[in-house]
Motif scaffolding. Structure first.
Motif, short mmCIF file in Angstrom:
data_model
loop_
_atom_site.label_atom_id
_atom_site.label_comp_id
_atom_site.label_asym_id
_atom_site.label_seq_id
_atom_site.Cartn_x
_atom_site.Cartn_y
_atom_site.Cartn_z
N ASP A 44 -13.95 -1.50 81.74
CA ASP A 44 -12.62 -1.82 80.84
C ASP A 44 -12.10 -0.83 80.27
O ASP A 44 -10.85 -0.61 80.58
CB ASP A 44 -13.12 -2.98 80.08
N ASP A 45 -12.64 0.01 79.73
CA ASP A 45 -12.18 1.00 78.87
C ASP A 45 -11.17 1.90 79.94
O ASP A 45 -10.30 2.79 79.66
CB ASP A 45 -12.94 2.00 78.23
N TYR A 48 -7.62 0.52 81.42
CA TYR A 48 -6.68 0.49 80.51
C TYR A 48 -5.82 2.00 80.59
O TYR A 48 -4.63 2.06 80.24
CB TYR A 48 -6.89 0.20 78.98
N TRP A 49 -6.64 2.96 80.96
CA TRP A 49 -5.99 4.37 81.03
C TRP A 49 -5.18 4.66 82.40
O TRP A 49 -4.51 5.36 82.57
CB TRP A 49 -7.03 5.36 80.74
N GLU A 51 -3.48 2.05 83.64
CA GLU A 51 -2.23 1.22 83.63
C GLU A 51 -0.77 1.98 83.40
O GLU A 51 0.02 1.81 82.26
CB GLU A 51 -2.38 0.08 82.41
N PRO A 80 -6.73 -8.36 82.25
CA PRO A 80 -7.20 -6.94 81.69
C PRO A 80 -5.82 -6.06 82.00
O PRO A 80 -5.99 -5.14 81.41
CB PRO A 80 -7.88 -6.59 83.10
N PHE A 81 -4.76 -6.66 82.16
CA PHE A 81 -3.40 -5.83 82.03
C PHE A 81 -2.55 -6.64 81.19
O PHE A 81 -1.95 -7.82 81.53
CB PHE A 81 -2.80 -5.79 83.66
N GLU A 82 -2.29 -6.23 80.08
CA GLU A 82 -1.44 -6.64 79.20
C GLU A 82 0.07 -5.74 79.09
O GLU A 82 0.80 -6.26 78.29
CB GLU A 82 -2.07 -6.82 77.99
N SER A 83 -0.34 -4.48 79.42
CA SER A 83 0.97 -3.59 79.62
C SER A 83 2.38 -4.15 79.90
O SER A 83 2.46 -4.36 81.20
CB SER A 83 0.47 -2.19 80.01
#
Length: 142
Positions: A44-45, A48-49, A51, A80-83
Motif C-alpha cells: 500500500d505504501d 501511493y507513490w 499515483e 486505494p486511489f484517492e488522488s
C-alpha cells in the motif's frame, strides 16, 4: 544516490526512506524507480507513490491489476486511489484487470467486481457508450 545503488533490497529500502524528502522534480526523475519499488512489493505504501501521471504510464499493468485485486479481496471500504490530481488511464489497465479476474473462482470474482464497481473502476464502458454499441462482439464475416 538512488541511481548509484545497485538494484535490489538496499536500493529499495533507501528509496522508501528518502522519498518523503524528494521534490516533485526529483520524484518525476525517479518515476521508474518508484514503479520498480511498487512492482517488487505490491504494498500500500508503495502504491501511493505511483499515483502520479508519469508513474501510471510506466508501471507494469499486471502488477497494478494484481494489487487492485489483492486490495479488493481484503474487503476495504476505501479505494486505494484517492488522488484527484491524477487521472488513472483505465483503458491501459482494464483489459489486464479482466484477465486477472478470469483466474478467480466465480464467487470471489463477483465479490471483487462489486468492490471495483463501488470504487469506480470502469470494468464496462459507461451506459451511453454501451447503448451506442461499444463493447459488443465483433461480427464474424465469412
Amino acid at each position: 544516490m538512488v541511481k548509484a545503488l545497485p538494484a535490489g533490497a538496499l536500493r529499495n529500502s533507501f528509496l522508501q526512506k528518502c522519498r518523503d524528502f524528494l521534490s516533485e522534480e526529483e520524484l518525476a526523475a525517479h518515476s521508474q524507480d518508484l514503479c520498480d519499488l511498487f512492482e517488487s512489493s505490491l504494498a500500500d505504501d508503495d502504491f501511493y507513490w505511483i499515483e502520479r501521471a508519469e508513474c501510471l504510464h510506466l508501471v507494469n499493468a499486471n502488477s497494478f491489476a494484481k494489487y487492485l485485486v489483492k486490495s479488493a479481496s481484503e474487503d476495504s471500504d476505501y479505494p486505494p486511489f484517492e488522488s484527484e490530481e491524477c487521472t488513472i488511464p483505465w483503458d491501459r489497465y482494464v483489459p489486464v484487470i479482466k484477465e486477472e479476474l478470469l483466474s478467480l473462482l466465480p464467487k470471489v470474482k463477483a465479490t471483487i467486481e462489486s468492490v471495483f464497481e463501488e470504487w469506480g473502476i470502469p470494468l464496462r464502458p459507461p451506459l451511453a457508450l454501451r447503448l451506442a454499441g461499444e463493447g459488443l462482439p465483433v461480427p464474424f464475416i465469412f
